[in-house]
Design an enzyme around this catalytic site. Sequence first.
Site, PDB file in Angstrom:
ATOM      1  N   GLU A 299     114.389  26.044 -83.987  1.00 33.70           N
ATOM      2  CA  GLU A 299     114.130  26.795 -82.765  1.00 33.70           C
ATOM      3  C   GLU A 299     113.262  25.999 -81.809  1.00 33.70           C
ATOM      4  O   GLU A 299     113.546  25.907 -80.608  1.00 33.70           O
ATOM      5  CB  GLU A 299     113.458  28.123 -83.104  1.00 33.70           C
ATOM      6  CG  GLU A 299     113.023  28.928 -81.896  1.00 33.70           C
ATOM      7  CD  GLU A 299     114.188  29.359 -81.051  1.00 33.70           C
ATOM      8  OE1 GLU A 299     114.237  28.949 -79.873  1.00 33.70           O
ATOM      9  OE2 GLU A 299     115.063  30.068 -81.554  1.00 33.70           O
ATOM     10  N   ASP A 303     114.425  24.653 -78.062  1.00 36.87           N
ATOM     11  CA  ASP A 303     113.734  25.043 -76.836  1.00 36.87           C
ATOM     12  C   ASP A 303     113.246  23.832 -76.056  1.00 36.87           C
ATOM     13  O   ASP A 303     113.538  23.680 -74.857  1.00 36.87           O
ATOM     14  CB  ASP A 303     112.543  25.944 -77.179  1.00 36.87           C
ATOM     15  CG  ASP A 303     112.958  27.316 -77.665  1.00 36.87           C
ATOM     16  OD1 ASP A 303     114.124  27.689 -77.467  1.00 36.87           O
ATOM     17  OD2 ASP A 303     112.114  28.013 -78.258  1.00 36.87           O
ATOM     18  N   SER A 510     118.838  32.248 -78.127  1.00 32.54           N
ATOM     19  CA  SER A 510     117.742  31.289 -78.169  1.00 32.54           C
ATOM     20  C   SER A 510     118.048  30.062 -77.324  1.00 32.54           C
ATOM     21  O   SER A 510     117.138  29.391 -76.847  1.00 32.54           O
ATOM     22  CB  SER A 510     117.490  30.816 -79.598  1.00 32.54           C
ATOM     23  OG  SER A 510     116.532  31.606 -80.229  1.00 32.54           O
ATOM     24  N   ASP A 552     128.944  36.577 -61.343  1.00 36.62           N
ATOM     25  CA  ASP A 552     129.235  37.741 -62.171  1.00 36.62           C
ATOM     26  C   ASP A 552     130.120  37.359 -63.354  1.00 36.62           C
ATOM     27  O   ASP A 552     131.076  36.586 -63.207  1.00 36.62           O
ATOM     28  CB  ASP A 552     129.928  38.807 -61.315  1.00 36.62           C
ATOM     29  CG  ASP A 552     129.884  40.186 -61.939  1.00 36.62           C
ATOM     30  OD1 ASP A 552     129.187  40.352 -62.958  1.00 36.62           O
ATOM     31  OD2 ASP A 552     130.544  41.085 -61.394  1.00 36.62           O
ATOM     32  N   ILE A 553     129.792  37.879 -64.533  1.00 41.49           N
ATOM     33  CA  ILE A 553     130.592  37.663 -65.742  1.00 41.49           C
ATOM     34  C   ILE A 553     131.319  38.963 -66.047  1.00 41.49           C
ATOM     35  O   ILE A 553     130.683  40.018 -66.189  1.00 41.49           O
ATOM     36  CB  ILE A 553     129.710  37.249 -66.933  1.00 41.49           C
ATOM     37  CG1 ILE A 553     128.866  36.018 -66.566  1.00 41.49           C
ATOM     38  CG2 ILE A 553     130.558  36.988 -68.168  1.00 41.49           C
ATOM     39  CD1 ILE A 553     129.661  34.786 -66.241  1.00 41.49           C
ATOM     40  N   GLY A 571     129.779  43.620 -61.631  1.00 48.06           N
ATOM     41  CA  GLY A 571     128.442  44.153 -61.441  1.00 48.06           C
ATOM     42  C   GLY A 571     127.600  43.984 -62.688  1.00 48.06           C
ATOM     43  O   GLY A 571     127.968  43.288 -63.633  1.00 48.06           O
ATOM     44  N   ASP A 573     125.934  44.530 -66.246  1.00 46.21           N
ATOM     45  CA  ASP A 573     126.364  45.113 -67.512  1.00 46.21           C
ATOM     46  C   ASP A 573     125.364  44.715 -68.596  1.00 46.21           C
ATOM     47  O   ASP A 573     124.660  43.711 -68.462  1.00 46.21           O
ATOM     48  CB  ASP A 573     127.777  44.666 -67.880  1.00 46.21           C
ATOM     49  CG  ASP A 573     127.953  43.161 -67.895  1.00 46.21           C
ATOM     50  OD1 ASP A 573     127.354  42.516 -68.765  1.00 46.21           O
ATOM     51  OD2 ASP A 573     128.682  42.627 -67.030  1.00 46.21           O
TER      52      ASP A 573
END
Length: 596
Positions: A299, A303, A510, A552-553, A571, A573
């Site tokens: 992790e 990052d 992550s 937008d996805i 829009g 979600d």
Amino acid sequence: MARLLWTVALLGAFRSAVSKPLGLDKRWEELKVKHEWVDVPKGWVQVGRPPTDYPLKMNIGLKQERFDELLEHLYEVSDPEHHRYGSHLSKEEVDELVAPNSMTVESLEAWLTYHDIDPVSSLARTDAGDWVTVTIPICKVEKMLDAKYGVYKHVDTHETIVRTISYSLPSFLHEHVSVIAPTTYFGTMQAMKSHVLIEELVDDQVSTSETVSTQTDVPDSCLRDITPACLFALYNAVGYKPAATDRNVLGVAGYLDQFANYADLQTFLTANRPEAVGFNFTTEKINGGGDDQSIPGVEANLDIQYTVSLSWPTPNVYFSTGGSPPFIPDDFTPTNTNEPYLDWLKYVSSKPKVPQTITTSYGDDEQTVPRDYAIVVCALFAQLGVRGSSVLFSSGDSGVGGGDCLTNDGRNVTQFQPAFPASCPFVTAVGGTTGIKPETAIFFTGGGFSNYFPRPPYQNDDVADYIDKLDGAYDGLYNAKGRGFPDVAARGDRFRVVISGKTYHVGGTSASSPTVAGLISLLNDYRISHGRPPLGFLNPFLYSKGAAGLVDIVGGTNPGCGTQGFNATAGWDPLTGLGTLDFGKLQSLVLYEDED
């Protein structure tokens, strides 16, 4: 009016009450339950009792006298339509707003004195005085809180912690004390897992993507192999060169003995951002946090390798927070069994200056976090936002909820499980996508609606529109009046990451959160280099002027709890929020000619 009503509702939990003077006839032993679980939280079993003289570091959070004013400041300085936009508060101004009133301080000190604890010599206090820390034997803590602490073991991770399933305070102290920790919050250490998935070993360590300097489109290789070059291309950030690196900082919060590795970063940069080779991050250790370079964390490396490579040469700081050593029942030495998450927030809030961008990839199911604890932690994020920090969180990797999704309030009914702190209205939650041309929501992306926090006004219209589209689907499985999350999204799978010199594919939200953090850091750089303050708390901007800079996805679902989950649509979600970032468009939106 909508903001006022929401603030009033939220302050039902946050606001400090006006106290009557403490009389001499108060009965200190008249206790009232502050928080309790119906049963031992799922996944934990009691395996013993701590020694009676086990020293417990007790954090006491006091009610903040003027938190309602802090919220007003937060929304004014974060609203691009407001004349105070960007006029963030100093640490001293925040301290003044969150300081407890004198009656609260006097009541706490009287209670401690009654239990033979010297409020002068025994206590450590924050600058604002809103947090008090004292270390005392657990036998005395149990008497003070009418609690029975046990040593609990997690059935999956095998970690052990010291907690109680119930604690109480004198009735009059309830209006003065927000939370005491550690008490009933079990979701720490390995249970507070990071949202990261190691997918597979990559045979070669050399990127197959084109170099950053010549990237003008998203190559097909980015379907199977994400690198910084892919992300620059996906999110229209190719060629931007930071210019405010003497003033802008990007922070990464790390826990669970996850250490970011300097050598692995250089290997990663050599393959994926060669012009940045030689550049490195700094590590700040908190509460016994380590920096063991012999055990790189998946992790931590994920990052740092992406925040550094996306924001270079912006300074990056990795916060290594301790608090995760196991408790050994026959070990009488002081072992830190406190919440490392709270320790990190207290530390960062105490700094004269906070990073302009912060990313965190840890969280729990909201219902596993005591409500009083969640409210206090969420309030600390508001403090960071009003000081000019953009705080980002991954939204989780369990869709609408993992496991059996049963409530832990004794009803044992099936319900979608929102994630915390992503559900806090004062952070920007980041969901995950997959694919290119176009991107779609990735199946594991966390999202939903908070059961603790009401829907904030900045997202009211967008979330209401989505709920209307559901047309009754999943009624009863989620809180239609709760804060909806995530707010935005980014790619969440097949990220190249170097770990101990070898390259792996890593995925999860992550990966999404540090990606967005890198881009937001560049936007902060752009504003700062033009003489403007940083963006600070992002959501009021994203749900207004910033929406024009988002893609937008509209495809994908996030199954969980025995359902297909929510669906991504036009829009906002609860899978991808408002969409992914278009850096080029956002650049043109984050500078306002009418700013002072």
